[in-house]
Design an enzyme around this catalytic site. Sequence first.
Site, PDB file in Angstrom:
ATOM      1  N   ARG A 333       0.846  -1.208   0.000  1.00  0.00           N
ATOM      2  CA  ARG A 333       0.000   0.000   0.000  1.00  0.00           C
ATOM      3  C   ARG A 333       0.877   1.251   0.000  1.00  0.00           C
ATOM      4  O   ARG A 333       0.431   2.301   0.397  1.00  0.00           O
ATOM      5  CB  ARG A 333      -0.874   0.029   1.268  1.00  0.00           C
ATOM      6  CG  ARG A 333      -1.853  -1.083   1.381  1.00  0.00           C
ATOM      7  CD  ARG A 333      -2.984  -0.962   0.367  1.00  0.00           C
ATOM      8  NE  ARG A 333      -3.884  -2.095   0.437  1.00  0.00           N
ATOM      9  CZ  ARG A 333      -3.643  -3.262  -0.163  1.00  0.00           C
ATOM     10  NH1 ARG A 333      -2.548  -3.457  -0.877  1.00  0.00           N
ATOM     11  NH2 ARG A 333      -4.516  -4.247  -0.067  1.00  0.00           N
ATOM     12  N   ARG A 343       3.644   5.974   4.634  1.00  0.00           N
ATOM     13  CA  ARG A 343       3.173   4.750   5.280  1.00  0.00           C
ATOM     14  C   ARG A 343       3.750   3.589   4.494  1.00  0.00           C
ATOM     15  O   ARG A 343       3.197   3.188   3.487  1.00  0.00           O
ATOM     16  CB  ARG A 343       1.649   4.726   5.225  1.00  0.00           C
ATOM     17  CG  ARG A 343       1.018   3.805   6.234  1.00  0.00           C
ATOM     18  CD  ARG A 343      -0.494   3.947   6.224  1.00  0.00           C
ATOM     19  NE  ARG A 343      -1.092   3.348   5.050  1.00  0.00           N
ATOM     20  CZ  ARG A 343      -2.212   2.606   5.073  1.00  0.00           C
ATOM     21  NH1 ARG A 343      -2.830   2.385   6.195  1.00  0.00           N
ATOM     22  NH2 ARG A 343      -2.713   2.103   3.962  1.00  0.00           N
ATOM     23  N   ARG A 349      -2.997  -7.406   7.489  1.00  0.00           N
ATOM     24  CA  ARG A 349      -4.206  -7.957   6.859  1.00  0.00           C
ATOM     25  C   ARG A 349      -4.197  -7.716   5.354  1.00  0.00           C
ATOM     26  O   ARG A 349      -4.632  -8.543   4.582  1.00  0.00           O
ATOM     27  CB  ARG A 349      -5.455  -7.393   7.514  1.00  0.00           C
ATOM     28  CG  ARG A 349      -5.869  -6.027   7.064  1.00  0.00           C
ATOM     29  CD  ARG A 349      -7.328  -5.755   7.410  1.00  0.00           C
ATOM     30  NE  ARG A 349      -7.505  -5.511   8.823  1.00  0.00           N
ATOM     31  CZ  ARG A 349      -7.456  -4.301   9.391  1.00  0.00           C
ATOM     32  NH1 ARG A 349      -7.245  -3.222   8.660  1.00  0.00           N
ATOM     33  NH2 ARG A 349      -7.639  -4.156  10.676  1.00  0.00           N
ATOM     34  N   TRP A 490     -11.406  -5.987  10.420  1.00  0.00           N
ATOM     35  CA  TRP A 490     -11.149  -5.576   9.035  1.00  0.00           C
ATOM     36  C   TRP A 490     -11.452  -4.097   8.847  1.00  0.00           C
ATOM     37  O   TRP A 490     -10.780  -3.390   8.106  1.00  0.00           O
ATOM     38  CB  TRP A 490     -11.983  -6.422   8.055  1.00  0.00           C
ATOM     39  CG  TRP A 490     -11.919  -5.838   6.694  1.00  0.00           C
ATOM     40  CD1 TRP A 490     -10.972  -6.099   5.745  1.00  0.00           C
ATOM     41  CD2 TRP A 490     -12.771  -4.819   6.150  1.00  0.00           C
ATOM     42  NE1 TRP A 490     -11.182  -5.308   4.643  1.00  0.00           N
ATOM     43  CE2 TRP A 490     -12.284  -4.513   4.864  1.00  0.00           C
ATOM     44  CE3 TRP A 490     -13.892  -4.135   6.619  1.00  0.00           C
ATOM     45  CZ2 TRP A 490     -12.887  -3.559   4.045  1.00  0.00           C
ATOM     46  CZ3 TRP A 490     -14.489  -3.188   5.815  1.00  0.00           C
ATOM     47  CH2 TRP A 490     -13.983  -2.909   4.535  1.00  0.00           C
ATOM     48  N   ASP A 492     -11.053  -0.722   9.863  1.00  0.00           N
ATOM     49  CA  ASP A 492     -10.111   0.049  10.671  1.00  0.00           C
ATOM     50  C   ASP A 492     -10.804   1.047  11.589  1.00  0.00           C
ATOM     51  O   ASP A 492     -10.199   1.548  12.536  1.00  0.00           O
ATOM     52  CB  ASP A 492      -9.203   0.861   9.737  1.00  0.00           C
ATOM     53  CG  ASP A 492      -7.972   0.082   9.349  1.00  0.00           C
ATOM     54  OD1 ASP A 492      -7.497  -0.712  10.159  1.00  0.00           O
ATOM     55  OD2 ASP A 492      -7.486   0.286   8.216  1.00  0.00           O
ATOM     56  N   GLU A 635     -15.222   4.428   5.405  1.00  0.00           N
ATOM     57  CA  GLU A 635     -15.902   3.402   6.201  1.00  0.00           C
ATOM     58  C   GLU A 635     -17.310   3.824   6.661  1.00  0.00           C
ATOM     59  O   GLU A 635     -18.085   2.987   7.083  1.00  0.00           O
ATOM     60  CB  GLU A 635     -15.058   3.021   7.428  1.00  0.00           C
ATOM     61  CG  GLU A 635     -13.919   2.059   7.145  1.00  0.00           C
ATOM     62  CD  GLU A 635     -12.647   2.751   6.696  1.00  0.00           C
ATOM     63  OE1 GLU A 635     -12.694   3.939   6.318  1.00  0.00           O
ATOM     64  OE2 GLU A 635     -11.592   2.079   6.706  1.00  0.00           O
ATOM     65  N   HIS A 642     -13.806  -3.240  -1.281  1.00  0.00           N
ATOM     66  CA  HIS A 642     -13.214  -4.493  -0.819  1.00  0.00           C
ATOM     67  C   HIS A 642     -14.249  -5.532  -0.327  1.00  0.00           C
ATOM     68  O   HIS A 642     -14.128  -6.719  -0.642  1.00  0.00           O
ATOM     69  CB  HIS A 642     -12.204  -4.102   0.265  1.00  0.00           C
ATOM     70  CG  HIS A 642     -11.348  -5.151   0.835  1.00  0.00           C
ATOM     71  ND1 HIS A 642     -10.095  -4.884   1.334  1.00  0.00           N
ATOM     72  CD2 HIS A 642     -11.526  -6.469   1.050  1.00  0.00           C
ATOM     73  CE1 HIS A 642      -9.571  -5.981   1.814  1.00  0.00           C
ATOM     74  NE2 HIS A 642     -10.412  -6.956   1.658  1.00  0.00           N
ATOM     75  N   THR A 707      -5.734  -1.749  -3.355  1.00  0.00           N
ATOM     76  CA  THR A 707      -6.870  -2.161  -2.516  1.00  0.00           C
ATOM     77  C   THR A 707      -7.057  -3.676  -2.637  1.00  0.00           C
ATOM     78  O   THR A 707      -6.886  -4.244  -3.725  1.00  0.00           O
ATOM     79  CB  THR A 707      -8.175  -1.437  -2.913  1.00  0.00           C
ATOM     80  OG1 THR A 707      -9.298  -2.256  -2.542  1.00  0.00           O
ATOM     81  CG2 THR A 707      -8.273  -1.146  -4.402  1.00  0.00           C
ATOM     82  N   GLY A 708      -7.428  -4.270  -1.528  1.00  0.00           N
ATOM     83  CA  GLY A 708      -7.658  -5.719  -1.495  1.00  0.00           C
ATOM     84  C   GLY A 708      -8.813  -6.143  -2.402  1.00  0.00           C
ATOM     85  O   GLY A 708      -9.024  -7.342  -2.623  1.00  0.00           O
TER      86      GLY A 708
END
Length: 799
Positions: A333, A343, A349, A490, A492, A635, A642, A707-708
């Site tokens: 990421r 970061r 995860r 999952w 955050d 979120e 995802h 992104t996952g």
Amino acid sequence: MKYGYFDDNNKEYVIDRPDVPVSWTNYLGVNDLCTVISHNAGGYSFYKSTEHHRVTRFRQNGIPLDRPGHYVYIRDDETGEYWSVSWQPTGKDFTKAKYICRHGLSYSKFQCSYNDIEAEQTLFIPLGDDVELWDVNIKNTGSKPRKLSVFSYLEFSFHHVEIDNQNLQMSLYASGSNYGDGIIEYDFFYEPWTYHFFASNFNPDSYDCVRDSFIGNYRTETNPAALEQGRCSNSSELGGNHCGSLHKKIFLQPGENNRLIFMLGVGSREEKGKAIKQKYSNLQAVDSAFEDLKNYWIKKTSIFQCKTPHKGLDTMINIWTLYQAETCVVWSRFGSFVEVGGRVGLGYRDTSQDVMGVVHSNPEKTKFRIIQLLRGHTSMGYGLHLFDPDVFEPAENKLPGVKLPTVVPKQNIADIVHGMEDVCSDDALWLVASICEWVIENGELNFFDRVIPYADGGEGTVYEHIKKILDFSAKYIGANGICQGLRADWNDCLNLGGGESAMVSFQHYWAIEIFIDSAKQLGRKDDVIKYSKMAAKVKVACEKELWDGEWYIRGFTKKGIKIGTNKSEEGKIFLNAQSWAVYSGVASGERAEKCMDAVDKNLYSSYGIHLVLPAYSKPNDDIGYITRVYKGIKENASIFSHPNPWAVIAECKLGHGNTAMKFYDSILPYNQNDIIEIRQAEPYSYCQFIMGKDHSAHGRARHPWLTGTAAWFYTAVTKYILGIQPSYNGLKIDPCIPSDWNEFEVERKWRGAIYKIKVKNPEGVEKGVKSILLNGKNVNGVIPIQDKGTVNEVEVIMG
Ligand code: GLC
């Protein structure tokens, strides 16, 4: 409104209107050197780390968009007029100049046609060298001879991004530039392993190593002084801001072309620059490096190819979603236009999930990542949420340290192993599935016996690591017997601490079941019994505590208040609690049907499924940061991408092929190619999120690439919609498709054999396999693993 189209034959996305609303990026480099590049040749390069080893500079989130970049300018030496091969930075009027950008797999090509000159700049990083090549071809398509000048331009960055941005009293005096043998060298006097070079296949007519000499004061990349003068000023200096500009005068007769190669590399002139200049001055070497890169991707993509009635699905699965998932495994990421170096390291995860999607196409890198994650796993059972894997590398593999002449506290393992306060409840559970999937795909059962140290000391086999992960989740449960939420799961922004997370309990059940399958293979009967009991206990607790009548709740706060219940004023229904109830295997029968119906009814939109609704508007720290995010963003009730594939998988598990496809189609970037005025982001990449219905920009996609979502959509389509699932005993085929699909085909390479699978659906069902023929013979259940080198015809009749 659209700005481009998919060119499947070339595995490219073609942007024929470069004034797209936001940067549309691509990734060059698949090993250590990487460039993130926009459709306008803006972007930056880094070597291994965006934080510690930047190569070129980027003014992130700046205006004008995407500056600086890796640019080529052309100047008409008779008129003094100049332009760039990419639309920016000179930005010629579209009515006079034609620009095209082709983003391909690990390369980007910029094409410009202006004033009877056709120019092309292809950027890529060869597989075997840490160098970015710019293959530039300029052709005179007019009837007059032309005298032109060609200039390159890039801006070097101090290697450490924070210092480059914040500590100019150091960065401006600790790096310098010099020119010799046709090569610009960006030097770090006190750190010889950090030098960069910029070279070409010609003897330059002039050069600039000093940025401000090339650009000039009170100017930008749009109107550099050197272009107006018609030459560079042969600048170099110790200290200051540095660039790479090499200038060549060319003369082109009508119909004639000239090919120039520029080379941006890591290393000093002596150690690397000279040899690279020599190697890639040979155009055949450039061509064959490009060919090798193409073959690299052909090999990867050919492991799974499908042909279905859904053109967009084919394009995305055969090319772009795999490419995106691979990119996440390689760059995690930390390298994008959004993540620009602050970061770095591996998110436990995130990487665990990324790995799962590409165990077939990148067995080496995924194994390497799994081992890194296991080294970041503690003997208590939790994983280090965000960590620098280099810290746990055996001494002989470590990178040369970044030895700054300033005081930097030495990292000490005890500080890095953060302890319970920072533990996320889900992190390590993902790894259980990644490891098992990796073993199933690659057939190396003895990987479970490999001994790997724990982050906090001691060591255990991979198998023992897994048991610690499962035992950790069994131990950290709350008052209702559901896994504690801890710092976050999952999500955050759901910070439940000692409160409980439904999603983690579902995930725990899922991971235990996956492990039991492997334990059976290994003949560990005691563990099969022990963990079957654990799974049963988790299931009972979930069914007893989490059912809300229409759907499953998302958890409990530490005060025991339910989250995600019909009685909640805000945050009534959460997607993950439903999809995971079904995907994990905990929910069945009526509850499973009901909870997924509730998703369709309450969370679905034409841009994808919302993460939760209604959005929170009142801060509540017992629930977490989610309640402090703007409505409809990230979120807090966006369409977080995802989790969308989990809903697709859940629908497939229930046999609802039509709904699975409806969910897939709603968020598929390919389907949004013509509504870029709403989507804005690139249509070849999933984004982290799409603004939800409670936001004024509903439908706008943000944060592409890392992104996952990519790995999970790849899994959802290949394993659940198309239903091709490797298992310990063979290839399972269990599609779940829309009822109007009559047939589809998949070619799958697995453990050295090829399976050419034709699925027919004469009765128009959504799920169910009536018969399977393997090379003309009936097969019951899974297709046994075939010998290496064989090509096998498989015919599946649904019904
Ligand atoms: C981001 C994080 C990921 C997390 C997700 C939801 O994508 O990288 O780890 O699961 O947000 O909060």
